[in-house]
Design a protein around this motif. Structure first.
Motif, PDB file in Angstrom:
ATOM      1  N   LEU A   1       4.289 -20.649  13.368  1.00  0.00           N
ATOM      2  CA  LEU A   1       4.834 -19.397  12.856  1.00  0.00           C
ATOM      3  C   LEU A   1       4.615 -19.293  11.345  1.00  0.00           C
ATOM      4  O   LEU A   1       4.220 -18.242  10.827  1.00  0.00           O
ATOM      5  CB  LEU A   1       6.326 -19.298  13.168  1.00  0.00           C
ATOM      6  CG  LEU A   1       6.695 -19.104  14.645  1.00  0.00           C
ATOM      7  CD1 LEU A   1       8.177 -19.382  14.861  1.00  0.00           C
ATOM      8  CD2 LEU A   1       6.367 -17.686  15.102  1.00  0.00           C
ATOM      9  N   ARG A   2       4.861 -20.382  10.645  1.00  0.00           N
ATOM     10  CA  ARG A   2       4.697 -20.368   9.186  1.00  0.00           C
ATOM     11  C   ARG A   2       3.241 -20.164   8.788  1.00  0.00           C
ATOM     12  O   ARG A   2       2.953 -19.431   7.834  1.00  0.00           O
ATOM     13  CB  ARG A   2       5.224 -21.688   8.611  1.00  0.00           C
ATOM     14  CG  ARG A   2       6.744 -21.804   8.608  1.00  0.00           C
ATOM     15  CD  ARG A   2       7.180 -23.175   8.141  1.00  0.00           C
ATOM     16  NE  ARG A   2       8.635 -23.269   8.055  1.00  0.00           N
ATOM     17  CZ  ARG A   2       9.303 -24.409   7.925  1.00  0.00           C
ATOM     18  NH1 ARG A   2       8.630 -25.561   7.860  1.00  0.00           N
ATOM     19  NH2 ARG A   2      10.623 -24.425   7.851  1.00  0.00           N
ATOM     20  N   VAL A   3       2.327 -20.801   9.493  1.00  0.00           N
ATOM     21  CA  VAL A   3       0.913 -20.670   9.165  1.00  0.00           C
ATOM     22  C   VAL A   3       0.450 -19.226   9.314  1.00  0.00           C
ATOM     23  O   VAL A   3      -0.258 -18.693   8.458  1.00  0.00           O
ATOM     24  CB  VAL A   3       0.062 -21.613  10.056  1.00  0.00           C
ATOM     25  CG1 VAL A   3      -1.407 -21.212  10.038  1.00  0.00           C
ATOM     26  CG2 VAL A   3       0.206 -23.047   9.579  1.00  0.00           C
ATOM     27  N   MET A   4       0.871 -18.560  10.387  1.00  0.00           N
ATOM     28  CA  MET A   4       0.421 -17.198  10.626  1.00  0.00           C
ATOM     29  C   MET A   4       1.174 -16.168   9.786  1.00  0.00           C
ATOM     30  O   MET A   4       0.747 -15.012   9.703  1.00  0.00           O
ATOM     31  CB  MET A   4       0.547 -16.870  12.122  1.00  0.00           C
ATOM     32  CG  MET A   4      -0.104 -15.567  12.525  1.00  0.00           C
ATOM     33  SD  MET A   4      -1.826 -15.414  11.979  1.00  0.00           S
ATOM     34  CE  MET A   4      -2.659 -16.260  13.315  1.00  0.00           C
ATOM     35  N   ALA A   5       2.259 -16.567   9.145  1.00  0.00           N
ATOM     36  CA  ALA A   5       3.031 -15.619   8.331  1.00  0.00           C
ATOM     37  C   ALA A   5       2.360 -15.302   6.998  1.00  0.00           C
ATOM     38  O   ALA A   5       2.862 -14.485   6.232  1.00  0.00           O
ATOM     39  CB  ALA A   5       4.439 -16.164   8.077  1.00  0.00           C
ATOM     40  N   HIS A   6       1.213 -15.924   6.723  1.00  0.00           N
ATOM     41  CA  HIS A   6       0.481 -15.655   5.480  1.00  0.00           C
ATOM     42  C   HIS A   6      -0.297 -14.347   5.627  1.00  0.00           C
ATOM     43  O   HIS A   6      -1.056 -14.179   6.580  1.00  0.00           O
ATOM     44  CB  HIS A   6      -0.490 -16.813   5.207  1.00  0.00           C
ATOM     45  CG  HIS A   6      -1.083 -16.790   3.846  1.00  0.00           C
ATOM     46  ND1 HIS A   6      -2.047 -15.872   3.468  1.00  0.00           N
ATOM     47  CD2 HIS A   6      -0.855 -17.570   2.757  1.00  0.00           C
ATOM     48  CE1 HIS A   6      -2.390 -16.087   2.222  1.00  0.00           C
ATOM     49  NE2 HIS A   6      -1.690 -17.110   1.757  1.00  0.00           N
ATOM     50  N   PRO A   7      -0.150 -13.387   4.707  1.00  0.00           N
ATOM     51  CA  PRO A   7      -0.801 -12.074   4.861  1.00  0.00           C
ATOM     52  C   PRO A   7      -2.313 -12.150   5.058  1.00  0.00           C
ATOM     53  O   PRO A   7      -2.863 -11.440   5.901  1.00  0.00           O
ATOM     54  CB  PRO A   7      -0.449 -11.355   3.554  1.00  0.00           C
ATOM     55  CG  PRO A   7       0.823 -11.997   3.111  1.00  0.00           C
ATOM     56  CD  PRO A   7       0.714 -13.439   3.515  1.00  0.00           C
ATOM     57  N   LEU A   8      -2.997 -13.010   4.295  1.00  0.00           N
ATOM     58  CA  LEU A   8      -4.453 -13.091   4.427  1.00  0.00           C
ATOM     59  C   LEU A   8      -4.841 -13.683   5.785  1.00  0.00           C
ATOM     60  O   LEU A   8      -5.838 -13.258   6.378  1.00  0.00           O
ATOM     61  CB  LEU A   8      -5.057 -13.925   3.297  1.00  0.00           C
ATOM     62  CG  LEU A   8      -6.575 -14.112   3.340  1.00  0.00           C
ATOM     63  CD1 LEU A   8      -7.305 -12.768   3.442  1.00  0.00           C
ATOM     64  CD2 LEU A   8      -7.054 -14.897   2.128  1.00  0.00           C
ATOM     65  N   ARG A   9      -4.075 -14.621   6.287  1.00  0.00           N
ATOM     66  CA  ARG A   9      -4.396 -15.213   7.587  1.00  0.00           C
ATOM     67  C   ARG A   9      -4.225 -14.199   8.707  1.00  0.00           C
ATOM     68  O   ARG A   9      -4.994 -14.201   9.663  1.00  0.00           O
ATOM     69  CB  ARG A   9      -3.539 -16.455   7.823  1.00  0.00           C
ATOM     70  CG  ARG A   9      -3.904 -17.603   6.901  1.00  0.00           C
ATOM     71  CD  ARG A   9      -2.971 -18.774   7.027  1.00  0.00           C
ATOM     72  NE  ARG A   9      -3.209 -19.703   5.914  1.00  0.00           N
ATOM     73  CZ  ARG A   9      -2.320 -20.587   5.490  1.00  0.00           C
ATOM     74  NH1 ARG A   9      -1.132 -20.679   6.075  1.00  0.00           N
ATOM     75  NH2 ARG A   9      -2.605 -21.388   4.477  1.00  0.00           N
TER      76      ARG A   9
ATOM     77  N   ALA B   1       9.697 -14.062   8.915  1.00  0.00           N
ATOM     78  CA  ALA B   1       8.616 -13.945   7.926  1.00  0.00           C
ATOM     79  C   ALA B   1       7.341 -13.444   8.575  1.00  0.00           C
ATOM     80  O   ALA B   1       6.641 -12.579   8.023  1.00  0.00           O
ATOM     81  CB  ALA B   1       8.378 -15.298   7.259  1.00  0.00           C
ATOM     82  N   LEU B   2       7.016 -13.971   9.769  1.00  0.00           N
ATOM     83  CA  LEU B   2       5.816 -13.518  10.467  1.00  0.00           C
ATOM     84  C   LEU B   2       5.956 -12.065  10.902  1.00  0.00           C
ATOM     85  O   LEU B   2       5.001 -11.283  10.792  1.00  0.00           O
ATOM     86  CB  LEU B   2       5.549 -14.414  11.678  1.00  0.00           C
ATOM     87  CG  LEU B   2       4.384 -13.997  12.583  1.00  0.00           C
ATOM     88  CD1 LEU B   2       3.107 -13.758  11.784  1.00  0.00           C
ATOM     89  CD2 LEU B   2       4.158 -15.050  13.655  1.00  0.00           C
ATOM     90  N   GLN B   3       7.126 -11.685  11.367  1.00  0.00           N
ATOM     91  CA  GLN B   3       7.332 -10.297  11.782  1.00  0.00           C
ATOM     92  C   GLN B   3       7.127  -9.345  10.604  1.00  0.00           C
ATOM     93  O   GLN B   3       6.500  -8.287  10.749  1.00  0.00           O
ATOM     94  CB  GLN B   3       8.734 -10.122  12.361  1.00  0.00           C
ATOM     95  CG  GLN B   3       8.980  -8.744  12.963  1.00  0.00           C
ATOM     96  CD  GLN B   3      10.373  -8.611  13.536  1.00  0.00           C
ATOM     97  OE1 GLN B   3      11.363  -8.807  12.830  1.00  0.00           O
ATOM     98  NE2 GLN B   3      10.458  -8.284  14.809  1.00  0.00           N
ATOM     99  N   ARG B   4       7.635  -9.712   9.440  1.00  0.00           N
ATOM    100  CA  ARG B   4       7.478  -8.860   8.258  1.00  0.00           C
ATOM    101  C   ARG B   4       6.015  -8.775   7.833  1.00  0.00           C
ATOM    102  O   ARG B   4       5.526  -7.701   7.455  1.00  0.00           O
ATOM    103  CB  ARG B   4       8.338  -9.402   7.112  1.00  0.00           C
ATOM    104  CG  ARG B   4       9.835  -9.160   7.316  1.00  0.00           C
ATOM    105  CD  ARG B   4      10.661  -9.839   6.247  1.00  0.00           C
ATOM    106  NE  ARG B   4      12.079  -9.473   6.379  1.00  0.00           N
ATOM    107  CZ  ARG B   4      13.078 -10.142   5.823  1.00  0.00           C
ATOM    108  NH1 ARG B   4      12.808 -11.205   5.065  1.00  0.00           N
ATOM    109  NH2 ARG B   4      14.330  -9.748   5.986  1.00  0.00           N
ATOM    110  N   THR B   5       5.318  -9.903   7.906  1.00  0.00           N
ATOM    111  CA  THR B   5       3.901  -9.907   7.544  1.00  0.00           C
ATOM    112  C   THR B   5       3.092  -9.034   8.499  1.00  0.00           C
ATOM    113  O   THR B   5       2.229  -8.260   8.082  1.00  0.00           O
ATOM    114  CB  THR B   5       3.349 -11.346   7.567  1.00  0.00           C
ATOM    115  OG1 THR B   5       4.078 -12.142   6.621  1.00  0.00           O
ATOM    116  CG2 THR B   5       1.872 -11.372   7.207  1.00  0.00           C
ATOM    117  N   ALA B   6       3.372  -9.171   9.800  1.00  0.00           N
ATOM    118  CA  ALA B   6       2.655  -8.386  10.802  1.00  0.00           C
ATOM    119  C   ALA B   6       2.942  -6.897  10.637  1.00  0.00           C
ATOM    120  O   ALA B   6       2.031  -6.059  10.744  1.00  0.00           O
ATOM    121  CB  ALA B   6       3.043  -8.845  12.211  1.00  0.00           C
ATOM    122  N   LEU B   7       4.196  -6.555  10.371  1.00  0.00           N
ATOM    123  CA  LEU B   7       4.554  -5.151  10.187  1.00  0.00           C
ATOM    124  C   LEU B   7       3.876  -4.568   8.958  1.00  0.00           C
ATOM    125  O   LEU B   7       3.371  -3.433   8.985  1.00  0.00           O
ATOM    126  CB  LEU B   7       6.068  -5.012  10.068  1.00  0.00           C
ATOM    127  CG  LEU B   7       6.605  -3.585   9.887  1.00  0.00           C
ATOM    128  CD1 LEU B   7       6.200  -2.694  11.059  1.00  0.00           C
ATOM    129  CD2 LEU B   7       8.128  -3.600   9.734  1.00  0.00           C
TER     130      LEU B   7
END
Length: 218
Positions: free
Chosen positions: A16-24, A107-113
């Motif tokens: 989850l943390r790895v994918m929460a990065h905007p560029l990733r 964090a991932l949900q916010r990044t995805a949104l």
């Protein structure tokens, strides 16, 4: 090449943390669209440097989101990548669950949104250049329903079954058009890389669709 996971569920905090990065997130969706690409091609897609993109691709590989595609390599100086999954899903843990897991999922949900809204803003700006047919076909809609939790879960399953059917139809047509029997080795003008169609004779374009459905009380 191993078969892709159809819709990977993320339960591990580190994933989850790895994918929460905007560029990733941007790289992952660019990879899904292109189906296979070099770091240089992905760098063009996300407007970042190849060196930075390569670093983040390695992070995604370590957690099983992408994989190397050595069968597409024609030059030892280049490295090809492909997605290892057709998407991912995750749920927000209950408040009483492990706090670290909930924080990572939020964090991932916010990044995805943020990524979804950025794409929607881009479409608004670019819409005139797509012409009447695509402008009329595109849709923005919302609806309020009265459902039980079980009905919402069932509706979600039905909607995703429809989406999978359209995805597989496009893939079947692409396989038939390129004839896997003659497609081997590195990409060429005659046989381009997956997702890099030499000509869009079938009229298909990449379409981004996102859904959110959740309970609320007025």
């Amino acid at each position: 090449m191993a078969a892709r996971q159809p819709n990977r569920r993320l339960d591990d905090v580190q994933d989850l943390r790895v994918m929460a990065h905007p560029l990733r997130v941007r790289l992952y969706y660019a990879m899904i669209a292109l189906e296979a690409a070099t770091a240089s091609r992905l760098a063009e897609s996300v407007n970042e440097s190849p060196a930075l993109v390569s670093y983040h691709l390695r992070q995604l590989r370590e957690h099983g989101f992408v994989e190397e595609a050595p069968d597409l390599v024609s030059d030892r100086r280049e490295r090809w990548w492909r997605p290892a999954t057709d998407g991912f899903r995750f749920a927000l843990p209950e408040a009483d669950d492990v706090p670290e897991a909930r924080a990572a999922a939020v964090a991932l949900q916010r990044t995805a949104l943020a990524n979804q809204l950025e794409r929607l803003e881009s479409w608004r700006d670019e819409q005139p250049s797509w012409g009447t047919e695509w402008s009329q076909a595109a849709v923005s809609s919302d609806v309020m329903l009265r459902l039980t939790a079980a009905e919402l879960a069932a509706m979600n399953d039905e909607l995703h079954a429809v989406l999978r059917a359209y995805r597989e139809r496009a893939r079947d047509d692409a396989r038939a058009a390129t004839d896997p029997a003659t497609r081997s080795g590195p990409p060429t003008e005659e046989h381009p890389a997956p997702g890099e169609s030499a000509d869009a004779a079938d009229g298909r374009e990449h379409v981004f669709l996102f859904l959110h459905a959740f309970p609320f009380r007025p």
